[in-house]
Design a protein around this motif. Structure first.
Motif, PDB file in Angstrom:
ATOM      1  N   ALA A  96       0.864  -1.195   0.000  1.00  0.00           N
ATOM      2  CA  ALA A  96       0.000   0.000   0.000  1.00  0.00           C
ATOM      3  C   ALA A  96       0.893   1.235   0.000  1.00  0.00           C
ATOM      4  N   TYR A  97       1.561   1.457  -1.093  1.00  0.00           N
ATOM      5  CA  TYR A  97       2.642   2.441  -1.130  1.00  0.00           C
ATOM      6  C   TYR A  97       2.154   3.887  -1.131  1.00  0.00           C
ATOM      7  N   SER A  98       0.836   4.103  -1.216  1.00  0.00           N
ATOM      8  CA  SER A  98       0.316   5.477  -1.151  1.00  0.00           C
ATOM      9  C   SER A  98      -0.030   5.904   0.267  1.00  0.00           C
ATOM     10  N   LEU A  99       0.136   5.015   1.227  1.00  0.00           N
ATOM     11  CA  LEU A  99      -0.247   5.311   2.617  1.00  0.00           C
ATOM     12  C   LEU A  99       0.467   6.552   3.153  1.00  0.00           C
ATOM     13  N   LYS A 100      -0.320   7.438   3.733  1.00  0.00           N
ATOM     14  CA  LYS A 100       0.216   8.607   4.417  1.00  0.00           C
ATOM     15  C   LYS A 100      -0.069   8.558   5.913  1.00  0.00           C
ATOM     16  N   ASP A 101      -1.097   7.811   6.288  1.00  0.00           N
ATOM     17  CA  ASP A 101      -1.538   7.799   7.682  1.00  0.00           C
ATOM     18  C   ASP A 101      -1.941   6.374   8.039  1.00  0.00           C
ATOM     19  N   LEU A 102      -1.188   5.741   8.943  1.00  0.00           N
ATOM     20  CA  LEU A 102      -1.476   4.379   9.384  1.00  0.00           C
ATOM     21  C   LEU A 102      -1.675   4.388  10.881  1.00  0.00           C
ATOM     22  N   ARG A 103      -2.881   3.981  11.317  1.00  0.00           N
ATOM     23  CA  ARG A 103      -3.220   3.986  12.743  1.00  0.00           C
ATOM     24  C   ARG A 103      -3.804   2.629  13.120  1.00  0.00           C
TER      25      ARG A 103
ATOM     26  N   GLU B 165       9.091   0.168   4.763  1.00  0.00           N
ATOM     27  CA  GLU B 165       9.965   1.135   4.092  1.00  0.00           C
ATOM     28  C   GLU B 165       9.440   1.522   2.716  1.00  0.00           C
ATOM     29  N   ASN B 166       8.582   0.681   2.131  1.00  0.00           N
ATOM     30  CA  ASN B 166       8.019   0.990   0.822  1.00  0.00           C
ATOM     31  C   ASN B 166       6.941   2.061   0.876  1.00  0.00           C
ATOM     32  N   CYS B 167       6.416   2.330   2.074  1.00  0.00           N
ATOM     33  CA  CYS B 167       5.390   3.375   2.234  1.00  0.00           C
ATOM     34  C   CYS B 167       6.104   4.718   2.387  1.00  0.00           C
ATOM     35  N   THR B 168       6.715   5.164   1.325  1.00  0.00           N
ATOM     36  CA  THR B 168       7.597   6.322   1.387  1.00  0.00           C
ATOM     37  C   THR B 168       6.864   7.635   1.647  1.00  0.00           C
ATOM     38  N   LEU B 169       5.537   7.655   1.487  1.00  0.00           N
ATOM     39  CA  LEU B 169       4.767   8.884   1.708  1.00  0.00           C
ATOM     40  C   LEU B 169       4.258   8.979   3.137  1.00  0.00           C
TER      41      LEU B 169
END
Length: 983
Positions: free
Chosen positions: A472-479, A494-498
């Motif tokens: 899910a490489y577009s993730l900006k907010d993970l809770r 590390e792939n969730c660069t955003l």
């Protein structure tokens, strides 16, 4: 009175200018003046006079030449091809400023006037609509002020369109507006109009669009709305309208858009609205509507947006919702709805956003959302008898690919998350937090390539964070906060660069923190607290450039905190509960790592000397005695000491001394090296590095290098040998300072205070008659200079001001956490570095006084007039950190308004706090914002910030918030969507 005189003088000067231009043209071109008709000259000269009142920085009006016979070829002008008279003036977006002058009144045949999207100011002429040929006036998106005269629309002729939107008009809407029978569109939105609406507006039968949003209008919608039978769009949002929406609203059958949101409407939704079959947009949010969501809502079959959020609706979501085949946005959040979502909603095939958060809905998550195709049941809680061959399922694939926002949070949904969520391929936000969901997080979240926000916090989820999360490489907010998730943090993250926010606290996570998190350069908020994480913190975390919060408290982490970046100023509370962590933040020194010593036995033969000795160590037997070694060491020490003293004496003699005593390097504490004391010389201590002023000692107290003076002394700039600039404060409190021992103890405490928003104290110099404090040099100058002394065109933007307020608050909060009171908050003590960040200077200097006497303090900070808390004048009230909070509150209002805390007028003294408080009580607090920011600041941030400043300046110290609370409030103002879960 003076303002009236000035306005009359301005009008007179404009009138005189008009006739001077006219006479000049007649005098310079007698032949042309005879051949041209007077009416044609009226258009040319009227526009030239209009231009004289305008500033045109981009030269858009350069084609306007007073020597031309006609203006018809000028930019922004259109003429009637037969008469060559100006019929249209369109200067939309020309970047113009200045005032709208009387020259336009000469354009007798003007039909369309657009001056929108400029920066025009001042009031508008009451004679403007006397141009009876006008059919359209657009003055929107400017900085026009004042009230509209009552008779402004008295001669509105054939006016069909009027827009004054997004200005600063105030007062009542003129009653004469209701007499403009030809009006088809009225837009007065985003101003400060107040009071009741003119009754005549509700009788304008030709009206198609009415937008009065974002004002302070009040009263009820009267009976008689049915007269607006041509109305297509009505927007009354963000006002103070009360009462019930009249039943006659259903008679306006052509209505396509209704926005009554953010008012005080009450009662039930009129049943007659079901007749509005053409309506595509209905927003009744943030009111006090009651009762059930009506079953007849399904009769409004054209609806694309339905927003009933933040009301008092109860009961169940009606089945008829499924009839709304074109529905794209459905928002029922923050009501008291109960039961489950009706299965009929599977017919809402075009739904893009569904928000039913903050209700009392129960049962399993709706299965009609989480199906990816035929024969696939995606919830383990699905009833065993469910028909897996449901024919609707076959068509759900296309629908599932469309939905982008799904918020079911803060309900009582249950069930297990075992569905193939990957079918929601267009999903950008998924919020299922604060429910009672169980089971693991499915690995198929990796298929959500557009997902930006995933919030599953405060459920009962278990299992581990799926390794596939990196997909899910577009993730900006993970809770994922407050679940029962265990296992390790997957390195694939590390792939969730955003990623900007990572909140996975209050779980059972174990293992180390992956070093690859250090690659997520966009990270701002991280909360890993209350887990079982172990191991050392990766050094790579110090490379995160945007990190604002990093909470690792209550884990089993060990070793030293990373050095540099955010971790130099991390709060102790963010690392608390890790007994094996060490470093200055946790007030625990780390064990030194020393190489294993080489022990040489004097009786060892050459054959037994270790092979790893350096080559210059021979194979001879080492027979030096301990006494010989001591003698050699003492001799070397004496030689080095003689050389050092000689060099220092030469330096002192060659420098231009401006002090009473020479400088001798010393370091009698843990910060520096080679301690020495000498009663006849000064003592210079640098808290880090070698104290070398060899290229700048002559300038330490040189008046040419003076930066400024304050209550505690003058400040100079000098340069170290390595080229680094520092600031030297020469204290002028010599008769008041403590003994050398006490002075050094207090200064060393201040030297240990380190924070990104505090000016670092680098060292000090002491003699009985001269004391110097050495600090980092901040290149950008003081906040006072930026606010009050800079060029008028070079002012601080709202973004800069908010950053300064927030940074200052963080610096003060850190001081208070370290039990340091500043005592002297003012704009000249807030310095701005090269990147625009604030740094609080001169903190804790009162600690150098023999006692915290109020009289002495007051005399030392008398320049802080207007910032001083009232308890300074009351001996019965204890001086605490709350006096800093008071000064900060004044500083906040100074930053927002651009005005000094106390301003002396010709006949009055204006106290900034009183002015802002009075404006707030009168509902005109926006007027207090710095006029240089007008139209360039977010009202939703500026007003809460000023209110916070007023709270901080409460007369009662206990009513003021702590600075840590102030920081939290400012963060919420800046990011209102951020919940308190962000840690």
């Amino acid at each position: 009175m003076d303002m009236d005189i000035k306005m009359k003088m301005k009008s007179l000067l404009t009138f005189v200018l008009f006739w001077l231009v006219l006479l000049a043209v007649i005098a310079s071109s007698p032949v042309r003046s005879l051949t041209l008709s007077p009416s044609l000259n009226d258009d040319v000269l009227g526009l030239i006079v209009f231009k004289a009142d305008i500033q045109d920085p981009t030269q858009k009006l350069s084609s306007w030449n007073e020597d031309d016979d006609t203006p018809c070829n000028w930019k922004g002008i259109k003429c009637n091809p037969r008469s060559n008279r100006v019929t249209e003036l369109n200067l939309d977006g020309f970047s113009l400023s200045g005032r709208i002058g009387r020259g336009l009144l000469q354009l007798e045949f003007l039909r369309k006037l657009s001056l929108a999207n400029n920066n025009l100011s001042g009031t508008i002429s009451p004679n403007m609509v006397k141009l009876e040929s006008l059919i359209a006036i657009d003055l929107s998106e400017n900085s026009l002020t004042g009230s509209i005269p009552d008779d402004f629309f008295k001669q509105c002729g054939s006016l069909r369109y009027i827009s004054l939107a997004n200005n600063q008009f105030l007062g009542k809407i003129p009653g004469s507006l209701g007499s403009c029978a030809t009006l088809a569109a009225i837009n007065l939105s985003m101003n400060r109009f107040s009071g009741l609406l003119p009754v005549g507006i509700w009788g304008l039968s030709g009206l198609r669009t009415l937008d009065l949003s974002c004002n302070m209008l009040e009263g009820e919608i009267p009976e008689g709305v049915h007269a607006l039978n041509n109305l297509r769009s009505i927007n009354l949002s963000n006002n103070r309208f009360t009462g019930q929406v009249p039943d006659e609203i259903g008679s306006c059958l052509l209505l396509r858009s209704i926005d009554f949101s953010m008012n005080l409407f009450s009662g039930s939704v009129p049943k007659t609205m079901q007749e509005l079959s053409l309506c595509t947009y209905l927003n009744l949010s943030v009111n006090s509507f009651v009762g059930e969501v009506p079953e007849w809502i399904g009769e409004m079959e054209s609806l694309q947006t339905l927003d009933l959020s933040v009301n008092k609706f109860s009961g169940q979501v009606p089945d008829s919702i499924g009839k709304l085949r074109f529905l794209k946005v459905l928002n029922f959040s923050s009501n008291s709805l109960r039961g489950s979502l009706p299965a009929s909603m599977e017919n809402n095939m075009n739904l893009l956003a569904l928000d039913i958060s903050q209700n009392s809905l129960t049962g399993d998550l709706p299965g009609w959302i989480f199906k990816s195709g035929p024969n696939q049941v995606l919830f383990s809680e699905q009833k065993a008898g469910a028909n897996v061959d449901n024919p609707i399922s076959a068509s759900l694939g296309a629908y599932l690919q469309r939905i982008q926002v799904l918020d079911l949070s803060q309900n009582s949904f249950s069930g297990e998350l075992t569905f193939d969520i990957g079918a929601l391929s267009s999903l950008k936000l998924l919020n299922l937090s604060r429910n009672s969901l169980i089971g693991p997080v499915p690995g198929t979240v990796a298929e959500l390539k557009s997902l930006e926000v995933l919030d599953l916090s405060q459920n009962q989820l278990n299992g581990s964070i799926p390794m596939e999360i990196g997909g899910a490489y577009s993730l900006k907010d993970l809770r994922l906060k407050a679940n029962f998730i265990e296992g390790k943090i997957p390195s694939s993250i590390e792939n969730c660069t955003l990623l900007r926010t990572l909140i996975i606290s209050q779980n059972n996570l174990s293992g180390p923190i992956p070093a690859k998190i250090g690659k997520l350069s966009n990270l701002e908020y991280v909360d890993l607290s209350f887990n079982d994480l172990a191991g050392r913190l990766p050094k790579q975390l110090a490379n995160l450039p945007r990190l604002l919060s990093f909470n690792i408290s209550h884990n089993n982490l060990q070793g030293e905190l990373p050095a540099g970046g955010f971790f130099n100023t991390i709060s102790p509370t963010a690392v608390f509960g890790n007994p094996l962590l060490c470093g200055s933040t946790v007030n625990k020194s780390c064990p030194a790592v020393l190489p294993k010593p080489i022990v040489l036995d004097p009786n060892t033969t050459s054959d037994s000397i270790p092979d790893d000795l350096p080559p210059n160590v021979g194979r001879k037997r080492i027979v030096l005695s301990i006494s010989a070694l001591i003698a050699i060491g003492a001799a070397a020490f004496i030689v080095v000491g003689v050389i050092a003293v000689t060099v220092l004496n030469l330096r002192v003699k060659s420098s231009t001394s401006h002090s009473a005593a020479p400088i001798a390097f010393s370091a009698g504490d843990e910060f520096s090296r080679s301690p020495t004391t000498d009663a006849n010389s000064g003592k210079l201590v640098m808290f880090s590095g070698e104290p070398d002023f060899s290229t700048g000692a002559h300038a330490m107290l040189n008046k040419d290098c003076e930066l400024g003076r304050g209550g505690f002394g003058a400040v100079y700039r000098t340069v170290l040998q390595d080229g680094r600039a520092v600031a030297i404060k020469k204290l002028t409190v010599s008769s008041l300072v403590k003994s050398q021992e006490e002075f050094e103890r207090e200064v060393k405490k201040l030297g240990k205070i380190r924070h990104y928003n505090l000016v670092a104290l680098e060292g000090y110099y002491w003699t009985p008659s001269l004391q110097l404090l050495i600090s980092e040099f901040v290149s950008g100058g003081s906040l006072h200079k930026h606010l009050h002394e800079g060029p008028s065109g070079n002012y601080l933007s709202w973004h800069d001001r908010f950053r300064i307020i927030l940074g200052t608050a963080k610096g003060l909060a850190h001081l208070h956490e370290s039990n340091i009171i500043h005592y002297n908050i003012k704009s000249s003590n807030i310095l701005i570095d090269g990147s625009g960040e604030p740094k609080v200077a001169d903190f804790g200097l009162a600690r150098l006084l023999p006692m915290l006497d109020r009289y002495i303090l007051s005399s030392k900070i008398q320049s802080a007039l207007g910032y001083m808390a009232p308890e300074f004048a009351c001996r019965t009230v204890k001086i605490t950190e709350k006096c800093d909070v008071y000064g900060f509150g004044v500083l906040v209002m100074e930053v927002v308004t651009g005005k000094r805390p106390v301003e002396y007028m010709e006949d009055d003294v204006v106290i900034l706090c009183d002015m802002v408080r009075g404006a707030l009580e009168e509902g005109r607090v926006e007027e207090c914002v710095d006029e240089r920011l007008q139209g360039k600041f977010p009202v939703e941030e500026a007003i809460p910030v000023m209110k916070l400043g007023l709270i901080c300046t409460s007369q009662v110290p206990s009513n003021r918030p702590d600075m840590s609370e102030v920081v939290n409030i400012l963060e919420l103002i800046r990011c209102p969507s951020e919940s308190q879960d962000s840690g």
